[in-house]
Design a protein around this motif. Structure first.
Motif, PDB file in Angstrom:
ATOM      1  N   GLY A  69       0.790  -1.231   0.000  1.00  0.00           N
ATOM      2  CA  GLY A  69       0.000   0.000   0.000  1.00  0.00           C
ATOM      3  C   GLY A  69       0.818   1.274   0.000  1.00  0.00           C
ATOM      4  O   GLY A  69       0.341   2.323   0.432  1.00  0.00           O
ATOM      5  N   ARG A  70       2.034   1.212  -0.528  1.00  0.00           N
ATOM      6  CA  ARG A  70       2.928   2.373  -0.482  1.00  0.00           C
ATOM      7  C   ARG A  70       3.026   3.101  -1.832  1.00  0.00           C
ATOM      8  O   ARG A  70       3.988   3.802  -2.098  1.00  0.00           O
ATOM      9  CB  ARG A  70       4.302   1.920   0.010  1.00  0.00           C
ATOM     10  N   ASP A  71       2.001   2.971  -2.684  1.00  0.00           N
ATOM     11  CA  ASP A  71       1.986   3.592  -4.017  1.00  0.00           C
ATOM     12  C   ASP A  71       2.266   5.088  -4.018  1.00  0.00           C
ATOM     13  O   ASP A  71       2.898   5.606  -4.925  1.00  0.00           O
ATOM     14  CB  ASP A  71       0.627   3.389  -4.694  1.00  0.00           C
ATOM     15  N   ASP A  72       1.757   5.794  -3.018  1.00  0.00           N
ATOM     16  CA  ASP A  72       1.884   7.251  -2.995  1.00  0.00           C
ATOM     17  C   ASP A  72       3.174   7.740  -2.339  1.00  0.00           C
ATOM     18  O   ASP A  72       3.412   8.939  -2.247  1.00  0.00           O
ATOM     19  CB  ASP A  72       0.679   7.878  -2.283  1.00  0.00           C
ATOM     20  N   GLU A  73       4.000   6.810  -1.906  1.00  0.00           N
ATOM     21  CA  GLU A  73       5.259   7.172  -1.252  1.00  0.00           C
ATOM     22  C   GLU A  73       6.279   7.676  -2.277  1.00  0.00           C
ATOM     23  O   GLU A  73       6.398   7.137  -3.371  1.00  0.00           O
ATOM     24  CB  GLU A  73       5.819   5.947  -0.529  1.00  0.00           C
ATOM     25  N   VAL A  74       7.009   8.716  -1.918  1.00  0.00           N
ATOM     26  CA  VAL A  74       8.081   9.245  -2.755  1.00  0.00           C
ATOM     27  C   VAL A  74       9.381   8.575  -2.321  1.00  0.00           C
ATOM     28  O   VAL A  74       9.705   8.542  -1.136  1.00  0.00           O
ATOM     29  CB  VAL A  74       8.180  10.783  -2.622  1.00  0.00           C
ATOM     30  N   ILE A  75      10.091   8.011  -3.312  1.00  0.00           N
ATOM     31  CA  ILE A  75      11.337   7.292  -3.022  1.00  0.00           C
ATOM     32  C   ILE A  75      12.465   7.837  -3.900  1.00  0.00           C
ATOM     33  O   ILE A  75      12.228   8.494  -4.901  1.00  0.00           O
ATOM     34  CB  ILE A  75      11.189   5.774  -3.276  1.00  0.00           C
ATOM     35  N   ASP A  76      13.691   7.542  -3.495  1.00  0.00           N
ATOM     36  CA  ASP A  76      14.853   7.856  -4.328  1.00  0.00           C
ATOM     37  C   ASP A  76      14.939   6.843  -5.456  1.00  0.00           C
ATOM     38  O   ASP A  76      14.643   5.648  -5.273  1.00  0.00           O
ATOM     39  CB  ASP A  76      16.146   7.768  -3.507  1.00  0.00           C
ATOM     40  N   VAL A  77      15.351   7.310  -6.634  1.00  0.00           N
ATOM     41  CA  VAL A  77      15.596   6.451  -7.791  1.00  0.00           C
ATOM     42  C   VAL A  77      16.856   6.934  -8.495  1.00  0.00           C
ATOM     43  O   VAL A  77      17.210   8.109  -8.411  1.00  0.00           O
ATOM     44  CB  VAL A  77      14.407   6.451  -8.786  1.00  0.00           C
ATOM     45  N   ARG A  78      17.523   6.028  -9.188  1.00  0.00           N
ATOM     46  CA  ARG A  78      18.684   6.384 -10.009  1.00  0.00           C
ATOM     47  C   ARG A  78      18.197   6.612 -11.429  1.00  0.00           C
ATOM     48  O   ARG A  78      17.413   5.823 -11.967  1.00  0.00           O
ATOM     49  CB  ARG A  78      19.733   5.278  -9.980  1.00  0.00           C
ATOM     50  N   VAL A  79      18.669   7.698 -12.042  1.00  0.00           N
ATOM     51  CA  VAL A  79      18.223   8.107 -13.370  1.00  0.00           C
ATOM     52  C   VAL A  79      19.464   8.404 -14.228  1.00  0.00           C
ATOM     53  O   VAL A  79      20.400   9.049 -13.760  1.00  0.00           O
ATOM     54  CB  VAL A  79      17.337   9.370 -13.274  1.00  0.00           C
ATOM     55  N   PRO A  80      19.454   7.956 -15.498  1.00  0.00           N
ATOM     56  CA  PRO A  80      20.598   8.224 -16.369  1.00  0.00           C
ATOM     57  C   PRO A  80      20.566   9.651 -16.918  1.00  0.00           C
ATOM     58  O   PRO A  80      19.532  10.316 -16.909  1.00  0.00           O
ATOM     59  CB  PRO A  80      20.427   7.212 -17.502  1.00  0.00           C
ATOM     60  N   ASN A  81      21.696  10.086 -17.427  1.00  0.00           N
ATOM     61  CA  ASN A  81      21.803  11.422 -18.035  1.00  0.00           C
ATOM     62  C   ASN A  81      21.274  11.437 -19.468  1.00  0.00           C
ATOM     63  O   ASN A  81      21.116  12.499 -20.059  1.00  0.00           O
ATOM     64  CB  ASN A  81      23.258  11.903 -18.022  1.00  0.00           C
ATOM     65  N   ARG A  82      21.030  10.255 -20.028  1.00  0.00           N
ATOM     66  CA  ARG A  82      20.547  10.146 -21.404  1.00  0.00           C
ATOM     67  C   ARG A  82      19.762   8.847 -21.547  1.00  0.00           C
ATOM     68  O   ARG A  82      19.811   7.980 -20.682  1.00  0.00           O
ATOM     69  CB  ARG A  82      21.715  10.157 -22.399  1.00  0.00           C
ATOM     70  N   ALA A  83      19.025   8.742 -22.653  1.00  0.00           N
ATOM     71  CA  ALA A  83      18.315   7.497 -22.943  1.00  0.00           C
ATOM     72  C   ALA A  83      19.324   6.380 -23.177  1.00  0.00           C
ATOM     73  O   ALA A  83      20.404   6.616 -23.727  1.00  0.00           O
ATOM     74  CB  ALA A  83      17.427   7.672 -24.174  1.00  0.00           C
ATOM     75  N   LEU A  84      18.983   5.189 -22.744  1.00  0.00           N
ATOM     76  CA  LEU A  84      19.845   4.038 -22.983  1.00  0.00           C
ATOM     77  C   LEU A  84      19.679   3.563 -24.417  1.00  0.00           C
ATOM     78  O   LEU A  84      18.599   3.646 -24.995  1.00  0.00           O
ATOM     79  CB  LEU A  84      19.482   2.893 -22.034  1.00  0.00           C
ATOM     80  N   THR A  85      20.758   3.048 -24.995  1.00  0.00           N
ATOM     81  CA  THR A  85      20.680   2.458 -26.331  1.00  0.00           C
ATOM     82  C   THR A  85      19.947   1.124 -26.241  1.00  0.00           C
ATOM     83  O   THR A  85      19.727   0.588 -25.150  1.00  0.00           O
ATOM     84  CB  THR A  85      22.077   2.216 -26.927  1.00  0.00           C
ATOM     85  N   THR A  86      19.612   0.562 -27.387  1.00  0.00           N
ATOM     86  CA  THR A  86      18.958  -0.742 -27.427  1.00  0.00           C
ATOM     87  C   THR A  86      19.798  -1.780 -26.700  1.00  0.00           C
ATOM     88  O   THR A  86      19.292  -2.546 -25.883  1.00  0.00           O
ATOM     89  CB  THR A  86      18.749  -1.182 -28.890  1.00  0.00           C
TER      90      THR A  86
END
Length: 127
Positions: A69-86
């Motif tokens: 039931g934690r759908d509305d919780e804000v969490i840390d995530v890692r995000v890239p600086n660009r789209a990943l290639t195939t």
């Protein structure tokens, strides 16, 4: 193409989009153990997402957090600086698939994955 680098941002769990053909499945015991770990230690290892909020790593952790039931919780995530290639997407998302040969073709056949200039964008399925 810029060198791939990662930074930490925050997202609501409900905003994150599962990879539709994520190959990893948990046994009942693995699910229970992971659930117990999340309840005891919270989210120690943060999920990895693409620029479009598509989950790259952390599907099972997020699935359990949603079940709790934690759908509305804000969490840390890692995000890239660009789209990943195939190739990067195939390697990151489908690491459990053996052998390496055929991974990229498997990703290309997945619904809701759009390829532009050899970059993948995972979008939510239409409802």
């Amino acid at each position: 193409m810029p060198k791939l680098s990662w930074h930490t941002e925050q997202r609501k769990i409900s905003e994150l989009v599962p990879f539709p053909d994520n190959p990893r499945r948990l046994t009942e015991k693995q699910y229970k153990d992971l659930k117990n770990s999340l309840e005891k230690f919270n989210l120690m290892s943060i999920p990895v997402i693409g620029l479009d909020n598509g989950i790259i790593s952390g599907h099972q952790r997020l699935k359990i957090l949603q079940a709790l039931g934690r759908d509305d919780e804000v969490i840390d995530v890692r995000v890239p600086n660009r789209a990943l290639t195939t190739a990067e997407t195939a390697e990151a998302v489908l690491l459990q698939w053996k052998p390496l040969k055929g991974r990229i073709e498997s990703v290309k056949k997945v619904k809701n994955v759009e390829f532009i200039n050899d970059s993948a964008s995972i979008t939510p399925a239409a409802t």
